[in-house]
Design an enzyme around this catalytic site. Structure first.
Site: not given
Length: 296
Positions: A102, A147, A172
């Site tokens: 992301l 992502g 993450e």
């Protein structure tokens, strides 16, 4: 960017392809025909084979921006509606990177409305890919954290280039971010609960060889053979009658998909509240500064 990612939320029913089932046509020998190419995604269809190659092409690292996510979802929807297309090979046009995940800049210093639009686009990308009626093969030709890993996880089969410099995983927590429940569900469905728990808590990035051992990828091949291996795997999957494969796929993935559809609005609200916290914004700012320092 407002309005680009406004999609209707529909109940998921097993999709049925509008074609007669049968053995796949030859995947080699026919030159590719470009269907469409936008700023961030390039799509080619192999004439007579029914197989599209979708390449992410947003240098330097194929960050999943709102623009790329929107373009990807629209491109995949076009292929879903193309009667000549039965499968998609997802790969990267950027050397040594599949997708860095992301786009951090979409989550920093923006309005709550923008965060909501961005997260809805992330959800839509995953839903469109994870429940696609097409055969989806990820040809992972570079590193694929966060992502990017999620995109690969969403495909039916994953082939990774055998390069010790490439890694993949949902990392993450290393950025101070918590992977949402549907990231977790996709990982658990792939590598099992215990391995997923360790992977998510520690934010592990697996080298290609370890990714194969844990089951995060299905196959490793030399980088120069990646596309040919993906083509061979695609032929094997297309040998199964479409309707039987599609119904089986929807049955296997329905519980995970339905969980997000049921809690989709709450998931967006949770993301906006979380990403708007001062502590998270400061953490993202520090990460962005580190990236700038690397570039200089």
């Amino acid at each position: 960017m407002a309005g680009r990612a406004a999609w209707a939320c529909r109940a998921w029913r097993p999709p049925l392809r509008r074609r007669l089932d049968g053995p796949p046509r030859a995947l080699a020998g026919a030159p590719p025909r470009r269907l469409f190419s936008g700023p961030a995604v390039q799509v080619e269809l192999q004439e007579g084979a029914g197989v599209a190659v979708m390449k992410l092409k947003s240098p330097p690292v194929n960050s999943l921006s709102l623009e790329l996510l929107t373009e990807f979802t629209i491109s995949l929807e076009k292929l879903e509606n193309d009667k000549a297309c039965r499968g998609v090979i997802l790969t990267s046009a950027v050397p040594h990177i599949f997708s860095a995940g992301l786009d951090i800049t979409e989550m920093h210093g923006k309005s709550p409305e923008h965060y909501a639009e961005f997260w809805k686009a992330v959800q839509e990308m995953w839903l469109k890919l994870y429940k696609s009626s097409l055969v989806t093969v990820a040809a992972i030709n570079g590193s694929s954290p966060a992502g990017g890993c999620l995109m690969a996880l969403s495909c039916d089969y994953r082939i990774m280039a055998e390069n010790p410099k490439y890694s993949i995983g949902l990392n993450e927590t290393q950025l101070g971010i918590v992977a949402p429940f549907w990231f977790k569900d996709a990982l658990v469905s792939t590598i099992g609960h215990r391995a997923a728990e360790q992977s998510l808590q520690l934010g592990l990035l697996y080298p290609a060889s370890d990714a194969l051992k844990v089951g995060l990828v299905d196959q490793l091949v030399p980088e120069e053979r990646l596309q040919s291996a993906a083509t061979q795997v695609m032929a094997q999957w297309l040998a199964t009658p479409d309707h039987a494969r599609q119904i089986t796929k929807s049955m296997m993935r329905k519980e995970v998909v339905d969980r997000l559809l049921k809690h989709r609005d709450a998931d967006i609200q949770n993301f906006v509240q979380f990403i708007s916290r001062d502590s998270i914004q400061k953490s993202l700012q520090m990460y962005i500064e580190r990236l700038k320092q690397r570039k200089t």
